[in-house]
Design a protein around this motif. Structure first.
Motif, PDB file in Angstrom:
ATOM      1  N   UNK A   5       0.451  -1.522  -0.048  1.00 39.46           N
ATOM      2  CA  UNK A   5      -0.086  -0.289   0.081  1.00 39.46           C
ATOM      3  C   UNK A   5       0.640   1.054  -0.039  1.00 39.46           C
ATOM      4  N   UNK A   6       2.309   1.176   0.270  1.00 42.07           N
ATOM      5  CA  UNK A   6       2.862   1.955   0.775  1.00 42.07           C
ATOM      6  C   UNK A   6       3.516   2.211  -0.461  1.00 42.07           C
ATOM      7  N   UNK A 266     -11.145  -6.413  -6.037  1.00 44.45           N
ATOM      8  CA  UNK A 266     -10.974  -5.064  -7.032  1.00 44.45           C
ATOM      9  C   UNK A 266     -10.522  -4.591  -7.167  1.00 44.45           C
ATOM     10  N   UNK A 267     -10.286  -3.218  -6.209  1.00 46.23           N
ATOM     11  CA  UNK A 267     -10.158  -2.558  -6.579  1.00 46.23           C
ATOM     12  C   UNK A 267      -8.605  -1.994  -6.143  1.00 46.23           C
ATOM     13  N   UNK A 268      -7.862  -3.428  -5.489  1.00 41.71           N
ATOM     14  CA  UNK A 268      -6.443  -3.822  -4.800  1.00 41.71           C
ATOM     15  C   UNK A 268      -5.537  -4.055  -6.286  1.00 41.71           C
ATOM     16  N   UNK A 269      -6.653  -4.339  -7.137  1.00 42.27           N
ATOM     17  CA  UNK A 269      -6.040  -5.263  -7.723  1.00 42.27           C
ATOM     18  C   UNK A 269      -5.615  -3.703  -9.122  1.00 42.27           C
ATOM     19  N   UNK A 272      -2.832  -2.104  -7.974  1.00 40.71           N
ATOM     20  CA  UNK A 272      -1.154  -3.063  -8.134  1.00 40.71           C
ATOM     21  C   UNK A 272      -0.634  -2.967  -9.270  1.00 40.71           C
ATOM     22  N   UNK A 273      -2.103  -3.145 -10.691  1.00 39.38           N
ATOM     23  CA  UNK A 273      -1.244  -2.768 -11.657  1.00 39.38           C
ATOM     24  C   UNK A 273      -0.657  -1.135 -12.085  1.00 39.38           C
ATOM     25  N   UNK A 311      -7.218   3.965  -1.989  1.00 38.45           N
ATOM     26  CA  UNK A 311      -6.113   3.887  -0.880  1.00 38.45           C
ATOM     27  C   UNK A 311      -6.560   4.696  -0.056  1.00 38.45           C
ATOM     28  N   UNK A 312      -7.097   5.828   0.252  1.00 42.74           N
ATOM     29  CA  UNK A 312      -7.803   6.832   1.077  1.00 42.74           C
ATOM     30  C   UNK A 312      -8.885   6.314   1.625  1.00 42.74           C
TER      31      UNK A 312
END
Length: 319
Positions: A5-6, A266-269, A272-273, A311-312
């Motif tokens: 996340x950082x 889904x959002x974290x995917x 990562x992209x 992320x927020x």
């Protein structure tokens, strides 16, 4: 995941700084070889990334260069409602009502009988992209009546879909879904194919989440789920393509409201992209796109908003 996340946050910050590196001394964002209408995303991207001064300088330049017409249009945008919707949010959230009020007045004039907006002034069909993004802007403006009318158009579009493997994202001005029976060149998202225009669903899902927050009407959450379920049926790049960011932020909002872990992943995917495909300078470009500066800058603006705001949301929910 905390370490990643950082990394994601740093990628978003770098994307904003990359854009700002091209700002001219007078605050402007037009130069030889760069499109004259490609400054619509910067005010929102920069302020959300913590660069309010640069964003305000950009808006000062627009005023001083007299780029706002009497009817509320930015002259370079040539009736592009989608770009005006982007610009509205950037100006309005910065409190530049001398710009945001006229632009919203123009966008209001573009709302058709069914509640939708065409992509460009004069287009025969309305489109989910320009419709839903304007609806989100209407909520920021405090015009719930307008936002509701626009949201109802998006809901109608969802309800009229004839197939589970496609999402037709245009309608006639009186509200009929533009399938092949209406328009031989009907446009749609195909769940069986990669690299689709996923933003058409993403903006609509985001609007449903925001309408729920404004009204607490559970029907909006139900419709947001309908858009999410379609997006999850799409090809495996559904949240890892350059057109996936809008639905990523929508998914993050949906997770915040429902706790649906599928939406969070889904959002974290998409995050990562973003981190995995950023150039060393801070921009983005993919193999299916021309090697032009506008591509790198435009993606940097978009991705910093979609990934950064996702992320927020996740950070705000951590104990």
């Amino acid at each position: 995941m905390k370490e990643r996340k950082e990394e994601f946050k740093k990628a978003c910050a770098k994307a904003v700084e990359y854009q700002i590196s091209f700002q001219l001394p007078d605050g402007g964002y037009i130069w030889d070889g760069y499109p004259i209408d490609a400054f619509h995303k910067q005010a929102l991207s920069w302020q959300l990334g913590g660069h309010h001064v640069e964003a305000l300088k950009l808006l000062n330049w627009i005023v001083e260069a007299k780029k706002l017409r009497a009817d509320g249009q930015l002259e370079q945008y040539k009736g592009d409602n989608y770009k005006h919707a982007w610009f509205f949010q950037g100006a309005h959230l910065l409190g530049r009502f001398d710009l945001s009020y006229p632009v919203m007045s123009y966008l209001r004039s573009q709302v058709t009988e069914c509640g939708g907006l065409p992509h460009f002034d004069g287009d025969e069909l309305v489109r989910a992209l320009s419709t839903a993004w304007t609806g989100v802007g209407a909520l920021y403006f405090g015009d719930l009546e307008l936002a509701t009318k626009i949201a109802n158009c998006c809901i109608s579009m969802l309800k009229q879909q004839p197939r589970k493997d496609r999402f037709y994202f245009q309608m006639t001005r009186d509200g009929k879904l533009a399938t092949e029976s209406v328009n031989p060149d009907a446009q749609f998202i195909d769940t069986t194919q990669p690299r689709q225009c996923y933003w058409e669903v993403g903006f609509a899902m985001l609007l449903m989440c925001k309408m729920y927050e404004a009204t607490k009407d559970n029907a909006y959450l139900d419709h947001a789920k309908g858009f999410l379920e379609f997006k999850l049926r799409c090809f495996k790049d559904n949240f890892s393509f350059w057109g996936s960011g809008k639905s990523a932020l929508a998914a993050a909002n949906y997770y915040k409201l429902t706790g649906d872990e599928r939406a969070k992943e889904a959002a974290l995917q998409f995050c990562r992209f973003v981190a995995d495909t950023q150039t060393k300078e801070g921009g983005f470009r993919y193999e299916d796109e021309p090697d032009e500066l506008i591509i790198y800058v435009d993606h940097a603006a978009c991705f910093s908003v979609w990934a950064g705001e996702s992320l927020k949301i996740f950070e705000s929910l951590e104990s």
